[in-house]
Design an enzyme around this catalytic site. Sequence first.
Site, PDB file in Angstrom:
ATOM      1  CD  GLU A  10      -8.813  25.727 -36.030  1.00  0.00           C
ATOM      2  OE1 GLU A  10      -9.244  26.895 -36.068  1.00  0.00           O
ATOM      3  OE2 GLU A  10      -9.492  24.728 -36.342  1.00  0.00           O
TER       4      GLU A  10
ATOM      5  CB  CYS B  84     -22.039  19.360 -26.288  1.00  0.00           C
ATOM      6  SG  CYS B  84     -22.178  17.666 -26.881  1.00  0.00           S
TER       7      CYS B  84
ATOM      8  CD  GLU C 184     -22.054  25.065 -24.833  1.00  0.00           C
ATOM      9  OE1 GLU C 184     -22.062  23.834 -24.668  1.00  0.00           O
ATOM     10  OE2 GLU C 184     -21.970  25.602 -25.950  1.00  0.00           O
TER      11      GLU C 184
END
Length: 498
Positions: free
Chosen positions: A175, A280, A382
């Site tokens: 979104e 990623c 991360e």
Amino acid sequence: MRVIDHLIAGHSGGGAGRTADVFDPNTGKVQARVTLGTQADLDRAVAAAQAAQPAWAATNPQRRARVMFRFKELVEANMQSLAELLASEHGKVVADAKGDIQRGLEVVEFACGIPHVLKGEYTQGAGPGIDVYSMRQPLGIGVGITPFNFPAMIPLWMGAVATACGNAFILKPSERDPSVPVRLAELFREAGIPEGIFQVVHGDKEMVDAILDHPAIAAVSFVGSSDIAHYVYRRGVDAGKRVQAMGGAKNHGIVMPDADLDQVVADLSGAAFGSAGERCMALPVVVPVGDKTADALREKLIPAIDALRVGVSTDAEAHYGPVVTAQHRERIENWIQTGVDEGAELVVDGRGFKLQGHEEGFFIGPTLFDHVTPQMSAYREEIFGPVLQIVRAPDFETAVRLPSEHQYGNGVAIFTRNGHAAREFAARVNVGMVGINVPIPVPVAYHSFGGWKRSAFGDTNQHGMEGVKFWTKVKTVTQRWPDGSTDEGNAFVIPTMG
């Protein structure tokens, strides 16, 4: 204010109720609102998919491939406007946005060859007068739930293969930057895909849960953070679905003493800081082997980082733009402070960066840490931002062990001139994708993308033949055509092929 709505059965609109803000990361201002869908919206999309999918599955693969060819041509014709739209919502620079789209198109190109890859196997004379053959058939309705960082590439990785295999596909994009996915769906319709075969629904957790629980949806492909990937995998599998869920990463770049450090620095500059680190397959950890290598690398990295240009998405000279939201910028800055608190040496601090004329934009400067250790949470987790960490390794064995023992196993790279070291590393490291003097080892479209450990949940990878396997099921047929001239024997004995 512009409203970004669902695209269901070829028609926009129909959503009502809650919305979410879509920002321009360059200015910090709201530029649009996206509808957050409900169970009723998903039901409409599923109904349209159910109505359209049988005829699409019955369409021969060559005709489905022709739609892929036309779609590819349309995307290429609209590349500039798509890239500008993508950059305006995500924040990556336009050149990088074009790369996002192009890497998705490469999987579309693979899907253009679907008549070949769907061919089954055939054995003539498997038994007396018996032939055996197999065929791959579509699952029915599949869903892709995609992240904000690649709003074109990952929807195309999923949707191109799924639809080429004969499935109906429903996309639930992030979104945060939903406009390009809707535009891609419109181009699919223009290319000739039937209404109901490629649709877009927007939403947050309410929509995700509705997807995972819907009994008519056969398969779900997901890319996002590891915690959510695990949730999606467990809930989807418990509901009887086929699920692949790709999670987070903490990719390492091993630098051997014989590596070309100038090339390594050039590679690291793009792999660690490109797209503001929101990949990623970024390379946020560099592991020089030996202090001599580490000191030399650090000496070269600092001026290279100082030379990086942070700018607005439309700045053709900028190396990277803003991050996607103010909340994400705050999260990155909090991780930088955590690294300081845990004792890592902050060599370059990107916090507090302001771009003149765009002070309200979501910008953050490049950051470099040295003397990071495996015990630090800032190393274990991360960060997903323009932050590079130096973790020094005394020897090759330690360099192999660091990525192998990390909770994530998405990608890894080694920089060396030594073929034996590279071969040994590639064979032993416990990571799903390996680069040898390649900093971002994303496989080409006809191979498959996928990590190990907490970077991926499920048994199959994205695109390539692994993608075809995920979006299809195998049916095996054993046939004979008796001529009535032989004694068939005892029908109550299990048949054999002897």
